[in-house]
Scaffold this motif. Structure first.
Motif, short mmCIF file in Angstrom:
data_model
loop_
_atom_site.label_atom_id
_atom_site.label_comp_id
_atom_site.label_asym_id
_atom_site.label_seq_id
_atom_site.Cartn_x
_atom_site.Cartn_y
_atom_site.Cartn_z
N ASN A 1 0.79 -1.23 0.00
CA ASN A 1 0.00 0.00 0.00
C ASN A 1 0.82 1.28 0.00
O ASN A 1 0.27 2.36 -0.25
N LYS B 1 2.65 2.34 -2.15
CA LYS B 1 2.63 2.94 -3.49
C LYS B 1 1.46 3.91 -3.67
O LYS B 1 1.45 4.71 -4.61
N TYR B 2 0.48 3.84 -2.76
CA TYR B 2 -0.66 4.75 -2.86
C TYR B 2 -0.46 6.03 -2.03
O TYR B 2 -1.31 6.92 -2.04
N TYR B 3 0.65 6.13 -1.31
CA TYR B 3 0.89 7.27 -0.42
C TYR B 3 1.70 8.35 -1.13
O TYR B 3 2.69 8.07 -1.80
N ASN C 1 -11.50 1.79 -8.47
CA ASN C 1 -10.76 3.03 -8.23
C ASN C 1 -10.57 3.37 -6.76
O ASN C 1 -9.60 4.07 -6.41
N TYR C 2 -11.46 2.89 -5.89
CA TYR C 2 -11.37 3.26 -4.47
C TYR C 2 -11.23 2.05 -3.55
O TYR C 2 -11.01 2.22 -2.36
#
Length: 308
Positions: free
Chosen positions: A15, A17-19, A190-191
């Motif tokens: 996760n 990579k989403y920050y 997407n979410y």
């Protein structure tokens, strides 16, 4: 990603990579530190995201385009991934070695702080999801298989059993309503699972909020709901569908845009089969879906969360 689908350690590995830097640090605080370093060491500093987008700049970097592949500067790493790049221009040669050492320490410090913040946030979210999963298990244990744990509506087997009871009692007329969430898959892709589950619960909540206690309601598929109104008054079913649609359109949220397609048919005789009539209701729902998804501004509303 919902609890049970991925372990905490794998989540921590994936996760990050989403920050963005904004998720991990107080950028105003970094700006103040950079200003102090610039004054003390004669150093101009630029902090970028992992792909080179400029985030904090102290000094003149107007003609500088970061190339994070060929010239990555100093890498700030969290969970074994690069989350940012620090570039420096030293203006005082005599202070060069001191400045270099200080900047190395700054990068090490922010890597450590970012690691702690990331693990704290992800662990907290994971714990919340675990608690929610346990609550679902407790709910299911209390109510058995009769209700859907996510929404509290009848499960598909229980709804079908209720329809069988209605058929045997011989009451008519009935209004049969099929409700499908528009673009649930878009929200999921997407979410993620958490937001797509929240969308299902939101729509289910609206269906219950606008219904009378005697309405028979079930979640019969992932994003599909059936409603039966026994012996409705004139215009009652149409008014219910209208209220549900209006409540969805009026719902305010930073990400979710509840939108539903609704199909309704009437069961005029006890001889008419519920299964065949719900197939007709689904057909009407798909016709309505085309109209709903082609309304002006629908796509912009759907994608508003991507702009955050």
């Amino acid at each position: 990603m919902a609890y049970g689908l991925i372990s905490l350690e794998k989540r921590l590995k994936e996760n990050i990579k989403y920050y963005s830097l904004e998720n991990l640090y107080d950028l105003d605080e970094i700006q103040r530190l950079f200003c102090s370093l610039c004054e003390a060491l004669g150093t101009e500093l630029l902090l970028t995201e992992r792909h080179g987008e400029k985030v904090v700049c102290v000094g003149d970097f107007s003609g500088f385009e970061p190339d994070v592949v060929s010239d990555p500067g100093r890498k700030i790493r969290v969970a074994d991934r690069t989350v940012g790049h620090l570039y420096a221009k030293l203006n005082q040669q005599a202070a060069g070695q001191t400045a270099e050492a200080v900047l190395d320490n700054v990068v090490e410090l922010y890597s450590s702080l970012g690691e702690k913040q990331y693990r704290f946030r992800e662990t907290a979210i994971y714990a919340d999801e675990l608690e929610e999963a346990l609550e679902k298990d407790r709910y299911q244990a209390k109510h058995g298989e009769h209700v859907d744990a996510l929404t509290g509506l009848l499960s598909r087997p229980s709804f079908d059993s209720r329809l069988k009871e209605l058929a045997e009692t011989g009451t008519a007329p009935d209004a049969l309503i099929c409700v499908n969430i528009n673009d649930w898959k878009f929200v999921n892709e997407n979410y993620g699972d958490e937001e797509s589950d929240r969308l299902i619960k939101t729509v289910a909540g609206i269906l219950k909020q606008e219904a009378k206690p005697e309405y028979v309601m079930g979640r019969v598929d992932g994003d599909v709901f059936y409603v039966v109104i026994e012996v409705p008054e004139d215009g009652e079913a149409e008014a219910y569908c209208r209220r549900v649609r209006e409540a969805c359109r009026a719902y305010e949220d930073a990400i979710l845009v509840p939108s539903v397609a609704i199909g309704m048919v009437n069961r005029a005789s006890v001889e008419e089969d519920f299964t065949a009539l719900f197939s007709e209701a689904e057909y009407e729902m798909f016709r309505d879906k085309f109209d709903e998804k082609n309304m002006p501004g629908y796509r912009e509303r759907l994608e508003k969360g991507l702009q955050r």
